[in-house]
Scaffold this active site. Structure first.
Site, PDB file in Angstrom:
ATOM      1  N   HIS A   1       1.056  -1.563   0.589  1.00  0.00           N
ATOM      2  CA  HIS A   1      -0.169   0.016  -0.130  1.00  0.00           C
ATOM      3  C   HIS A   1       0.670   1.101   0.432  1.00  0.00           C
ATOM      4  O   HIS A   1       0.459   2.150  -0.706  1.00  0.00           O
ATOM      5  CB  HIS A   1      -0.570  -0.033   0.765  1.00  0.00           C
ATOM      6  CG  HIS A   1      -2.352  -0.980   1.043  1.00  0.00           C
ATOM      7  ND1 HIS A   1      -2.395  -1.563   2.518  1.00  0.00           N
ATOM      8  CD2 HIS A   1      -2.339  -1.862  -0.312  1.00  0.00           C
ATOM      9  CE1 HIS A   1      -3.433  -2.290   2.243  1.00  0.00           C
ATOM     10  NE2 HIS A   1      -2.915  -3.013   0.808  1.00  0.00           N
TER      11      HIS A   1
ATOM     12  N   HIS B   1      -9.245  -1.272  -4.811  1.00  0.00           N
ATOM     13  CA  HIS B   1      -8.254  -2.096  -3.467  1.00  0.00           C
ATOM     14  C   HIS B   1      -7.481  -3.060  -4.832  1.00  0.00           C
ATOM     15  O   HIS B   1      -6.179  -2.702  -4.308  1.00  0.00           O
ATOM     16  CB  HIS B   1      -8.856  -1.985  -2.590  1.00  0.00           C
ATOM     17  CG  HIS B   1      -7.767  -2.689  -1.153  1.00  0.00           C
ATOM     18  ND1 HIS B   1      -6.910  -1.935  -0.900  1.00  0.00           N
ATOM     19  CD2 HIS B   1      -7.111  -3.620  -1.809  1.00  0.00           C
ATOM     20  CE1 HIS B   1      -5.772  -1.693  -0.524  1.00  0.00           C
ATOM     21  NE2 HIS B   1      -5.660  -3.738  -0.302  1.00  0.00           N
TER      22      HIS B   1
ATOM     23  N   HIS C   1      -1.217 -10.740  -5.709  1.00  0.00           N
ATOM     24  CA  HIS C   1      -0.003 -10.929  -5.523  1.00  0.00           C
ATOM     25  C   HIS C   1       0.502 -11.673  -6.070  1.00  0.00           C
ATOM     26  O   HIS C   1       1.774 -11.297  -6.776  1.00  0.00           O
ATOM     27  CB  HIS C   1       0.073 -10.856  -3.755  1.00  0.00           C
ATOM     28  CG  HIS C   1      -0.220  -9.599  -3.288  1.00  0.00           C
ATOM     29  ND1 HIS C   1      -0.293  -8.493  -3.469  1.00  0.00           N
ATOM     30  CD2 HIS C   1      -1.113  -9.918  -2.021  1.00  0.00           C
ATOM     31  CE1 HIS C   1      -0.520  -7.797  -2.513  1.00  0.00           C
ATOM     32  NE2 HIS C   1      -1.446  -8.912  -1.648  1.00  0.00           N
TER      33      HIS C   1
HETATM   34 ZN   LIG Z   1      -3.986  -4.455  -0.215  1.00  0.00          ZN
END
Ligand SMILES: [Zn+2]
Length: 277
Positions: free
Chosen positions: A74, A229, A256
């Site tokens: 982030h 997000h 990811h």
């Molecule tokens: Zn995240």
């Protein structure tokens, strides 16, 4: 090419780690041209590079020997989105602070620090040929483009989440307004399993959206906040190729693991070279 940018002065953020629940802090500091983004923890330097990634389970961990930093994505998204090329990030504790689960507190932190040019021209990693990673269920496509743009599609079984599609060209202005405020999330049915794996110990309704059958734990900031997000995560993960990126990215139910696979591929190309198909 525009000049490289760094921070004008240091700025610090204290908080709690999303997964460990421990107190942690990060101090952003200016850095010279061509030094890139480097985390400093326990006396070790960890450059923001995909080859230092040791875990991608609900967050990205960088590690070198006994030194590690968890949930870097982030903060990296904020640095990438705001076109910060060089910064030293001093980390206290095992994670980057969760803040409110989004990148907005990091945008505010960077704005508090101010932005300065630091000489040298920015060298982005450009996508020159189409690239496809993944399979027919979940995938990531990278296409040539003269600017950075992300489209992210998700499709969750939970009715409160469902199908969402977020598309956004990324500039400092659009990132801060459209992507940075989107918070991380977890599904109620997976909480016990996450905690069993030692994750989400610091998770709360103040730093994450809890998605339940009957709805979300707090009013969403955008109808497609979950997809936004995921776009935020992708932007942060791509910065682990070592430089800012330029191209159009389409992600469908990725995560990811696929983001990092692409970052690793991009890291192998020289900034102005073509990415291999
Ligand atoms: Zn995240």
């Amino acid at each position: 090419m525009p000049p490289q940018r760094t921070l004008a002065r240091p700025a610090r953020l204290d908080g709690v780690g999303l997964h460990t629940g421990q107190a942690c802090a990060v101090t952003l500091r200016p850095a010279p041209a061509d030094s890139g983004i480097v985390f400093l923890t326990r006396g070790a330097e960890l450059p923001a590079q995909a080859d230092l990634v040791t875990a991608t389970d609900r967050g990205v961990r960088l590690a070198r020997g006994p030194a590690s930093v968890f949930v870097v994505e982030h903060l990296l998204a904020a640095l990438h989105g705001l076109d910060i090329d060089n910064a030293r990030l001093e980390v206290e504790g095992p994670e980057i602070p969760a803040a409110d689960g989004s990148a907005l507190p990091f945008v505010r932190l960077i704005r508090r620090a101010g932005v300065a040019t630091c000489g040298g021209q920015r060298q982005a990693r450009r996508i020159r040929r189409p690239l496809f990673l993944g399979d027919k269920e979940r995938y990531l496509v990278a296409l040539p483009a003269s600017r950075l743009e992300i489209c992210y599609a998700v499709d969750y079984p939970a009715k409160a989440a469902g199908k969402q599609l977020a598309c956004c060209p990324i500039s400092p202005r659009t990132f801060a307004r459209e992507i940075a405020p989107a918070r991380t999330f977890a599904f109620a049915h997976e909480l016990a399993e996450l905690r069993r794996r030692g994750l989400a110990a610091g998770g709360s309704l103040q730093n994450a959206i809890l998605v339940q059958d009957r709805g979300c734990s707090s009013p969403l900031r955008f109808p497609d906040e979950l997809a936004r997000h995921k776009a935020l995560d992708l932007l942060g993960d791509l910065r682990l190729c070592g430089r800012p990126v330029e191209g159009r990215f389409l992600a469908v139910k990725a995560g990811h693991d696929l983001h990092l696979e692409l970052a690793r591929r991009l890291a192998k190309t020289a900034p102005e070279e073509e990415a291999e198909c």
